[in-house]
Scaffold this motif. Sequence first.
Motif, PDB file in Angstrom:
ATOM      1  N   ASP A   3     -59.871 -41.046-116.428  1.00  0.00           N
ATOM      2  CA  ASP A   3     -59.538 -42.438-116.129  1.00  0.00           C
ATOM      3  C   ASP A   3     -60.752 -43.203-115.631  1.00  0.00           C
ATOM      4  N   LEU A   6     -62.850 -44.001-118.730  1.00  0.00           N
ATOM      5  CA  LEU A   6     -62.238 -45.035-119.566  1.00  0.00           C
ATOM      6  C   LEU A   6     -62.350 -46.411-118.915  1.00  0.00           C
ATOM      7  N   HIS A   7     -62.085 -46.489-117.627  1.00  0.00           N
ATOM      8  CA  HIS A   7     -62.180 -47.769-116.926  1.00  0.00           C
ATOM      9  C   HIS A   7     -63.611 -48.289-116.901  1.00  0.00           C
ATOM     10  N   LEU A   9     -65.719 -47.867-119.332  1.00  0.00           N
ATOM     11  CA  LEU A   9     -66.075 -48.274-120.690  1.00  0.00           C
ATOM     12  C   LEU A   9     -65.339 -49.525-121.169  1.00  0.00           C
ATOM     13  N   ILE A  10     -64.131 -49.729-120.713  1.00  0.00           N
ATOM     14  CA  ILE A  10     -63.308 -50.826-121.225  1.00  0.00           C
ATOM     15  C   ILE A  10     -63.997 -52.185-121.159  1.00  0.00           C
ATOM     16  N   ALA A  31     -64.472 -40.785-125.564  1.00  0.00           N
ATOM     17  CA  ALA A  31     -63.963 -41.689-124.534  1.00  0.00           C
ATOM     18  C   ALA A  31     -64.058 -43.149-124.988  1.00  0.00           C
ATOM     19  N   SER A  32     -65.133 -43.486-125.682  1.00  0.00           N
ATOM     20  CA  SER A  32     -65.288 -44.853-126.183  1.00  0.00           C
ATOM     21  C   SER A  32     -64.211 -45.184-127.208  1.00  0.00           C
ATOM     22  N   ASP A  34     -61.242 -43.836-127.365  1.00  0.00           N
ATOM     23  CA  ASP A  34     -59.980 -43.954-126.652  1.00  0.00           C
ATOM     24  C   ASP A  34     -59.889 -45.254-125.864  1.00  0.00           C
ATOM     25  N   ALA A  35     -60.998 -45.693-125.304  1.00  0.00           N
ATOM     26  CA  ALA A  35     -60.993 -46.882-124.463  1.00  0.00           C
ATOM     27  C   ALA A  35     -61.005 -48.179-125.266  1.00  0.00           C
ATOM     28  N   LEU A  36     -61.713 -48.161-126.391  1.00  0.00           N
ATOM     29  CA  LEU A  36     -61.994 -49.407-127.101  1.00  0.00           C
ATOM     30  C   LEU A  36     -61.392 -49.488-128.498  1.00  0.00           C
TER      31      LEU A  36
END
Length: 266
Positions: A3, A6-7, A9-10, A31-32, A34-36
């Motif tokens: 988390d 992700l936070h 990267l968002i 992660a990128s 998943d986040a974006l």
Amino acid sequence: MIDRLLHHLIPLARVAVAYSGGVDSTLVLKASLDALGTENVIALLAVSPSLPQSEKDEAITLAQQLGARLELLPTEEVNDPAYQANAPNRCYFCKDHVYRALRQFAEQNGIVHVLDGMNAEDTLDVRPGRAAARELKILSPLHDLGFSKQDVRHLAKALGLPNWDKPAAACLASRVPYGTSVTPKLLSQIERAEAALFDLGFRELRVRHHGDVARLEVPEADMLPALQQREAITTALRATGYIYITLDLAGLRTGSMNEVLKARSA
């Protein structure tokens, strides 16, 4: 832990990831995504004679498995006399070429942020390439969040990344002593030597180049198997051009070519 990443990267919205297929950059890529979302992420793989073909193939396959868009960017560091000279700051000239190519591609495609996979422990060794990353404003989310190598592997495993336990890799030029000119021919010799040993069943190794001498580094657990296969190893490495084959009793370690620098400064 995921988390936090992700936070982090968002807010970046769209990113290009300096991707090698190693566990660090793969985690940043995953992660990128998943986040974006896939439409806002592109993986950029720098391709030159310093990248083994096997590493290139594995990186391409893994990016496809992740559903990531991937661009292969040829880089020209091996043609740079400053890189070829192989001074202790060689890595700076390498990364300058690589990151400039990635930055140029990103800007041409309207992407502001370029990310790499440096973690919080990567600054503990000699790494002149970090200066190039700073100059070109490359972001290092794993480093910024304080993720250790163990953190990275733990998170990669939790996310189901197939390379979570992949041994650390480094460019082929890292096998060459400082002051010995780095050429595509020499890099090819080292690549063929290491490929021959992978074919013999070794998973982690380095073939350090010292002229006619190949200095083989393997983990302590592989020393006995290496001795047991000494004839096969000798035959394989002589076929690539080496005359003398040695087994380094200190074992496999990252950045062993930097030991001479530390000894000189002691």
